[in-house]
Design a protein around this motif. Structure first.
Motif, mmCIF file in Angstrom:
data_model
loop_
_atom_site.group_PDB
_atom_site.id
_atom_site.type_symbol
_atom_site.label_atom_id
_atom_site.label_comp_id
_atom_site.label_asym_id
_atom_site.label_seq_id
_atom_site.Cartn_x
_atom_site.Cartn_y
_atom_site.Cartn_z
ATOM 1 N N GLY A 105 106.223 32.700 -32.171
ATOM 2 C CA GLY A 105 105.501 33.477 -33.279
ATOM 3 C C GLY A 105 105.310 32.367 -34.391
ATOM 4 O O GLY A 105 104.830 33.013 -35.244
ATOM 5 N N GLY A 106 105.920 31.461 -34.381
ATOM 6 C CA GLY A 106 106.010 30.558 -35.732
ATOM 7 C C GLY A 106 104.688 29.826 -36.045
ATOM 8 O O GLY A 106 104.348 28.846 -34.858
ATOM 9 N N VAL A 107 103.868 29.710 -37.101
ATOM 10 C CA VAL A 107 102.803 28.888 -37.284
ATOM 11 C C VAL A 107 103.303 27.587 -37.947
ATOM 12 O O VAL A 107 103.845 27.875 -39.080
ATOM 13 N N ILE A 108 102.695 26.521 -37.416
ATOM 14 C CA ILE A 108 102.887 25.296 -37.822
ATOM 15 C C ILE A 108 101.676 24.814 -38.607
ATOM 16 O O ILE A 108 100.605 24.739 -37.744
ATOM 17 N N ASP A 109 101.696 24.537 -39.806
ATOM 18 C CA ASP A 109 100.547 24.553 -40.783
ATOM 19 C C ASP A 109 100.509 23.604 -41.670
ATOM 20 O O ASP A 109 100.925 23.859 -43.059
ATOM 21 N N PRO A 110 100.616 22.298 -41.350
ATOM 22 C CA PRO A 110 100.898 21.427 -42.340
ATOM 23 C C PRO A 110 99.939 20.936 -43.624
ATOM 24 O O PRO A 110 100.167 20.666 -44.599
ATOM 25 N N LEU A 111 98.727 21.575 -43.292
ATOM 26 C CA LEU A 111 97.714 21.375 -44.351
ATOM 27 C C LEU A 111 97.171 22.702 -44.802
ATOM 28 O O LEU A 111 95.959 22.487 -45.706
ATOM 29 N N GLY A 112 97.608 23.555 -44.803
ATOM 30 C CA GLY A 112 97.143 24.987 -45.602
ATOM 31 C C GLY A 112 96.254 25.403 -44.870
ATOM 32 O O GLY A 112 95.262 26.273 -45.519
ATOM 33 N N GLY A 113 95.857 25.516 -43.359
ATOM 34 C CA GLY A 113 94.632 25.947 -42.935
ATOM 35 C C GLY A 113 94.646 27.442 -42.911
ATOM 36 O O GLY A 113 93.503 27.990 -42.831
ATOM 37 N N GLN A 114 95.798 28.193 -42.831
ATOM 38 C CA GLN A 114 95.899 29.638 -42.893
ATOM 39 C C GLN A 114 95.259 29.835 -44.486
ATOM 40 O O GLN A 114 94.584 30.954 -44.437
ATOM 41 N N ARG A 115 95.773 29.192 -45.323
ATOM 42 C CA ARG A 115 95.094 29.450 -46.908
ATOM 43 C C ARG A 115 93.510 29.541 -46.783
ATOM 44 O O ARG A 115 92.992 30.270 -47.153
ATOM 45 N N ASP A 116 92.975 28.510 -46.059
ATOM 46 C CA ASP A 116 91.695 28.093 -46.207
ATOM 47 C C ASP A 116 90.999 29.067 -45.256
ATOM 48 O O ASP A 116 89.972 29.820 -45.811
ATOM 49 N N LEU A 117 91.476 29.613 -44.340
ATOM 50 C CA LEU A 117 90.927 30.582 -43.365
ATOM 51 C C LEU A 117 90.753 31.885 -44.136
ATOM 52 O O LEU A 117 89.777 32.490 -44.095
ATOM 53 N N LYS A 118 91.734 32.197 -44.779
ATOM 54 C CA LYS A 118 91.897 33.566 -45.577
ATOM 55 C C LYS A 118 90.957 33.493 -46.727
ATOM 56 O O LYS A 118 90.074 34.400 -47.007
ATOM 57 N N ARG A 119 90.615 32.298 -47.353
ATOM 58 C CA ARG A 119 89.503 32.229 -48.566
ATOM 59 C C ARG A 119 88.110 31.855 -48.094
ATOM 60 O O ARG A 119 87.269 31.627 -48.813
#
Length: 438
Positions: A105-119
């Motif tokens: 369940g760990g998310v590998i996100d080297p470029l901030g994709g989760q943040r961009d998705l939320k915004r």
């Protein structure tokens, strides 16, 4: 914006889920396209196929690419696990796709994709990555439409720059099939009409369906309050407001129904009004050419072109004509009615009125009633051999013409029995066969 996350299928041994499937899962959507990076792609594919009742096959045995078609139109792709997963993610198109998920369940996100998705921000990984595969500019338009993402300024500028280079021939165009798939993903969305405008704004419509742009600025008057291009997009919007389940063929036909108007534009010498005589036929030819160019299946091309060709057919004024309408266009119904209604509702010019819309609605109701009364063609009353015997004819086109005339007569209620059918065919023969013989 993240919702409760749905359960995922069991991870194959050593697998990491990557790309868009992770993005969709983070948004609370169960993916239908899974991309797995695994130590042994063939073993992973065969194992998942056995677990799901799917079918595994090699896409590229030399490179170790495998695919599984699972029940429910779910697709799983398997590729070798890269030595450096972060480096692999940095070669992707947008940060919201540069994501990976481990079995724990760990998310590998080297470029901030989760943040961009939320915004709700669309951010490229790099302009070089867009140029490496120019199809990604179409994907930008798709994500803007289907995910509601807004490109940050540098990304929008890069998308426009790559599009300009494509239009100038400085970059090679992607294969038509790949462009088609991106456009279809956009057109399949409830906001497809807005998506067409996004394609236009980014300059991509000129690379996809330039024929549509010929309609810009062509005013119509009468029933129309928009230029031909605006009306075409609005018709697609009206279609989806009433038929959210419309398939891609009907969506294409609705968007392209007036594509022939620019090439048939003329002026009435007496009134000076603009005319578009024959735009339905020209539009059908253009529709076939456009969709063939985009590599749609032949049957889809033929159906879309037939819908465009028929969209100007007058609605019936009575019950008998309604039955004739259904008989002649049964294979296009009810989609043809949906297209015609979308066309009508997208036109609110000075000639449009509550009375005219009511009259149109009555015509629609007559056709729907006739279609409900006779949802399929009634069985033939006579065989071809019987028609040949009645008319003293051998096999040939006149036998087919007689059978078609008889079928229509039965559909509209003029003939109801085999005896009446024989009398009809004999009368038809006296009028047509004797003339043909002479």
């Amino acid at each position: 914006m993240f919702r409760r996350r749905p359960p995922l299928p069991p991870f194959p041994p050593g697998a990491v889920l990557v790309g868009g499937a992770v993005r969709d899962w983070l948004r609370g959507r169960l993916p239908v396209d899974f991309d797995w990076a695994v130590p042994e792609p063939e073993a992973g594919a065969r194992g998942l196929a056995a677990a799901t009742g799917g079918r595994a096959f090699a896409l590229d045995e030399e490179r170790g690419y495998w695919r599984v078609h699972a029940p429910g139109n779910v697709q799983h792709d398997f590729v070798p696990l890269p030595a450096d997963l972060n480096d692999d993610l940095r070669r992707r198109d947008f940060t919201v796709n540069a994501l990976a998920l481990t079995a724990s369940g760990g998310v590998i996100d080297p470029l901030g994709g989760q943040r961009d998705l939320k915004r709700r921000v669309l951010r490229m990984v790099s302009e070089e990555n867009l140029r490496a595969d120019p199809l990604r500019v179409w994907r930008a338009a798709r994500f803007m439409t289907t995910l509601g993402l807004t490109p940050e300024p540098r990304t929008e500028a890069a998308v426009r720059a790559v599009t300009g280079e494509l239009r100038a021939g400085a970059l090679p165009l992607p294969a038509p099939e790949r462009v088609r798939d991106e456009v279809h993903a956009l057109l399949a969305h409830p906001e497809a009409a807005r998506g067409v405008l996004v394609l236009d704004d980014l300059g991509l419509l000129a690379l996809t369906v330039p024929e549509l742009l010929e309609a810009k600025g062509i005013e119509q008057g009468g029933f129309h309050h928009l230029d031909v291009f605006g009306h075409s997009v609005e018709a697609l919007h009206q279609l989806l407001a009433r038929r959210p389940d419309a398939d891609l063929v009907l969506r294409w036909a609705t968007l392209l129904h007036d594509v022939g108007k620019a090439r048939t534009l003329a002026r009435d010498p007496q009134t000076g009004r603009r005319t578009f005589h024959g735009h339905d036929k020209v539009g059908a030819e253009l529709t076939a050419a456009i969709l063939t160019r985009l590599r749609l299946p032949g049957e889809d091309v033929r159906r879309a072109a037939a819908l465009v060709r028929a969209h100007m057919v007058p609605l019936p004024a009575g019950e008998k004509e309604a039955r004739r309408f259904v008989h002649r266009r049964r294979e296009l119904l009810p989609d043809l009615l949906s297209l015609m209604l979308a066309d009508r509702e997208a036109a609110r010019g000075p000639s449009s009125s509550p009375a005219s819309r009511h009259a149109y609605a009555l015509g629609m109701e007559r056709v729907l009633a006739a279609l409900t009364e006779q949802p399929s063609a009634p069985p033939p009353l006579l065989t071809g051999e019987e028609v040949m015997a009645l008319l003293n004819l051998g096999p040939g086109p006149r036998v087919g013409a007689a059978l078609r005339a008889l079928a229509e007569a039965r559909a509209v209620g003029e003939v109801a029995s085999a005896q009446e059918a024989r009398a009809f065919v004999e009368a038809w023969g006296r009028e047509h066969v004797s003339k043909g013989s002479g």
